[in-house]
Design a protein around this motif. Structure first.
Motif: not given
Length: 262
Positions: A177-187
């Motif tokens: 998942i892209s590090a800039a994606d809004p869900k990245a911190k949760d994945v």
């Protein structure tokens, strides 16, 4: 797995990674040459105005624990684009078959591409699955919400991997998942994908299992009991294929397949 334990990525820091994502993306430029679509179409890469290879000159790892993803095929498109590993500077081009440009039979639903400075060694047999590498860089399926640009370089978090077997060759599919994606911190691992993207892993497996069947070919198979392996296993695959790559470019492993190492 031993390699993964020794070289496990540091804890992910989303704010740092977001800035890293912008910095990495800005560092590399891509230039389209030729008409698209056509046999002559290429995307060449440069860094600070100097021509570079996306396979050889873009680093695999970033300081924050992310890895760099070269997007060959943006999500919801179907032209089968790929880094041309047998051409100098390894530009992106459209794959061909029997003298014709190759498309998937239907759109791919994720951003698809490869990890730089990795290589699936066709001379190495996987000890468990008893298949050899497919002679290509490691493939990535990026599951974020944004369609990435063809030829873009994006820091991603690897969280899982499928062991696809295509025509008897091992063809790893890293899920990231892209590090800039809004869900990245949760994945952060494979179970988080199921939690935040329910059903997505099975959709990916089925897509890659079946995409050749409209042409009358059999389904692709998967090793490791069809499972998407966890982050630790995935990092082990990345480190192993990074070593295969280093052995290739150093000459320790003979370049028997006409790959461009420039």
């Amino acid at each position: 797995q031993r390699v993964a334990q020794a070289l496990r990525a540091p804890a992910f820091r989303p704010r740092v990674a977001f800035h890293a994502a912008r910095a990495v993306s800005a560092k590399y430029a891509s230039e389209k040459k030729g008409d698209y679509p056509s046999m002559d179409f290429r995307i060449f890469f440069s860094e600070d105005g100097k021509p570079v290879s996306p396979w050889h000159n873009v680093p695999l790892h970033n300081a924050d624990g992310t890895v760099n993803f070269i997007c060959e095929i943006p999500k919801e498109t179907k032209a089968k684009m790929e880094v041309a590993t047998d051409e100098e500077l390894t530009p992106i081009k459209q794959d061909t078959k029997k003298g014709k440009l190759r498309d998937y039979p239907y759109n791919i639903n994720w951003n698809y591409g490869m990890l730089p400075q990795t290589w699936e060694d066709p001379g190495h047999e996987h000890p468990e699955m008893k298949v050899m590498g497919d002679n290509d860089p490691v493939d990535v399926v990026e599951i974020g919400s944004a369609a990435l640009e063809m030829g873009s370089v994006t820091p991603v978090k690897p969280v899982g991997v499928y062991a696809m077997i295509d025509d008897g060759e091992l063809d790893w599919k890293v899920i990231a998942i892209s590090a800039a994606d809004p869900k990245a911190k949760d994945v952060n691992d494979v179970e988080d994908v199921e939690k935040h993207f329910p059903g997505e892993l099975e959709k990916i497996r089925v897509w890659f299992r079946d995409y050749k069947t409209p042409d009358g070919k059999p389904q692709n198979k998967f090793g490791l009991d069809d499972k998407c392996m966890n982050k630790e296993y995935t990092m082990g695959v990345i480190e192993e294929t990074s070593k295969f790559y280093q052995d290739l470019v150093s000459g320790k492993t003979e370049n028997k397949k006409g790959l461009s190492l420039k």
